[in-house]
Design an enzyme around this catalytic site. Structure first.
Site, PDB file in Angstrom:
ATOM      1  CE  LYS A   1      -0.741   0.059   4.972  1.00 35.74           C
ATOM      2  NZ  LYS A   1      -1.378  -0.759   6.024  1.00 35.74           N
TER       3      LYS A   1
ATOM      4  NE  ARG B   1      -5.555  -0.281  11.586  1.00 31.85           N
ATOM      5  CZ  ARG B   1      -4.611  -0.382  10.635  1.00 31.85           C
ATOM      6  NH1 ARG B   1      -3.924   0.693  10.267  1.00 31.85           N
ATOM      7  NH2 ARG B   1      -4.369  -1.537  10.053  1.00 31.85           N
TER       8      ARG B   1
HETATM    9  C1  LIG Z   1      -0.462  -1.501   6.576  1.00 25.33           C
HETATM   10  C2  LIG Z   1      -0.711  -2.770   7.287  1.00 25.33           C
HETATM   11  C3  LIG Z   1       0.348  -3.628   7.578  1.00 25.33           C
HETATM   12  C4  LIG Z   1       1.789  -3.271   7.282  1.00 25.33           C
HETATM   13  O1  LIG Z   1       2.270  -2.414   8.262  1.00 25.33           O
HETATM   14  P1  LIG Z   1       3.802  -1.879   8.256  1.00 25.33           P
HETATM   15  O2  LIG Z   1       3.930  -1.138   9.522  1.00 25.33           O
HETATM   16  O3  LIG Z   1       3.939  -1.015   7.046  1.00 25.33           O
HETATM   17  O4  LIG Z   1       4.668  -3.086   8.177  1.00 25.33           O
HETATM   18  C5  LIG Z   1       0.059  -4.823   8.223  1.00 25.33           C
HETATM   19  N1  LIG Z   1      -1.216  -5.147   8.550  1.00 25.33           N
HETATM   20  C6  LIG Z   1      -2.265  -4.353   8.292  1.00 25.33           C
HETATM   21  C7  LIG Z   1      -3.629  -4.783   8.697  1.00 25.33           C
HETATM   22  C8  LIG Z   1      -2.041  -3.141   7.643  1.00 25.33           C
HETATM   23  O5  LIG Z   1      -3.088  -2.330   7.388  1.00 25.33           O
END
Ligand SMILES: *Cc1c(COP(=O)(O)O)cnc(C)c1O
Length: 353
Positions: free
Chosen positions: A35, A128
């Site tokens: 992302k 979250r």
């Molecule tokens: C964005 C995201 C990740 C990745 O997180 P990083 O801190 O970039 O490694 C993992 N799990 C979920 C649910 C996410 O939204």
């Protein structure tokens, strides 16, 4: 064309290899999260070449652009009711926390004659996404196990995203205890126990992560070469896969305080200024529409002063060299500046090997 983000394929590939090795040495599979770079095609190609275990993104629009591959595709953001059709068509696994949505996924999967896998998200306190209440968890599982087109692939958690809660052997053990409880109560086996994001790397490396945790979802560590619980660099990775290169469009000596009565700026705020006398001021053709100037880290000893929609103003009085109009100014980037620059259609994406 400038401004441009220079993306090093070689450095990215190096980081991917390194993190994949570290995960596999610890019997952990890796979901490569795309992302932050909007599932950029060149970088997704590298992830496929390096055979990451899963490709993952929070946006279905990004997942739709993945090239054809056997690597399972994972939707990270809890799907909305309106997305379920696309989710079952374009992904193999989605993370979920709402029974009503899973019920719709089951119906959509049935209509499309596919089997869709889910990972149930459990909130261990970061607040979250995820099921927080244990009764709700068991109630949800009982319904999911009766669905014909949904497979309960595992459980997972997300930490250090909203609340800043750090993964520990205590909170991750809670996830493992829930796995065991679910397996015993319902006579099922859960394949994937997903123990978080780049903030779980440190605990994986120091050996304190419970061995039942067998998956991590990594984004930031792939692009910035650091774990995110303490911000430590990971040996053998690069922190500069992405660099911003801009060219100076105006360079003049001007006062440090605007002249005249100060009202609101372009964004409705009344600005304040410190008088530092005259200064060399440069303008670059990047603005709030592309990035927050506070998230740019200059290589040179220059100082971003502020921005409007499409200009950033820099104090270049202390620059190493003698700058001229047309000269380049380079910046290191943070997670949030990579995210917004990659999202901006006005910023050229330039690949180097
Ligand atoms: C964005 C995201 C990740 C990745 O997180 P990083 O801190 O970039 O490694 C993992 N799990 C979920 C649910 C996410 O939204």
């Amino acid at each position: 064309m400038y401004p441009r983000v220079i993306i090093s394929r070689k450095k990215f590939r190096n980081n991917v290899k390194k993190l994949l090795d570290l995960c596999h040495q610890n019997q952990v599979s890796m979901m490569a999260v795309t992302k932050v770079f909007c599932a950029d095609q060149e970088l997704v190609k590298i992830l496929i070449e390096e055979e990451v275990d899963f490709l993952a993104d929070s946006r279905i629009e990004n997942i739709k652009t993945y090239p054809n591959t056997d690597i399972p595709k994972v939707l990270l953001r809890i799907p909305s009711h309106g997305e379920v059709e696309d989710v079952v068509k374009y992904t193999d696994i989605s993370l979920n926390s709402e029974l009503s949505t899973i019920t719709l996924l089951d119906q959509a999967a049935s209509q499309n004659s596919v089997i869709h896998s889910i990972i149930l998200m459990i909130d261990l306190g970061d607040l979250r996404e995820g099921i927080f209440d244990k009764n709700e968890l068991f109630h949800t599982i009982e319904h999911v196990l009766e669905m014909d087109n949904i497979v309960l692939k595992g459980i997972g958690t997300n930490l250090t995203c909203y609340g800043g809660v750090i993964p520990t052997s205590e909170n991750l053990s809670t996830l493992v205890e829930l796995k065991q409880e679910i397996e015993n109560m319902y006579n099922v086996s859960l394949d994937l126990i997903s123990g978080g994001n780049s903030s779980s790397i440190e605990i994986m490396l120091n050996g304190n992560m419970p061995s039942e945790i067998n998956n991590l979802r990594l984004g930031e560590s792939l692009v910035l070469g650091r774990e995110t619980a303490y911000g430590d660099y990971i040996d053998g990775t690069y922190d500069n896969v992405f660099v911003l290169e801009t060219d100076i469009i105006e360079l003049k000596t001007k006062p440090s305080v605007p002249i005249g009565q100060i009202g609101m700026n372009a964004f409705g705020k009344v600005p304040t200024f410190e008088d530092k006398g005259d200064m060399r001021r440069a303008i670059i053709a990047v603005g709030k529409q592309d990035v927050d100037y506070k998230e740019l880290i200059p290589f040179d000893t220059i100082k971003p002063l502020g921005s409007s929609s499409d200009h950033i103003i820099l104090d270049v009085s202390e620059s190493y060299g003698v700058l001229e109009v047309g000269d380049f100014v380079l910046f290191r980037l943070t997670y949030s500046s990579i995210l917004s620059l990659m999202t901006s259609k006005y910023i050229v994406k330039y690949y180097e090997d």
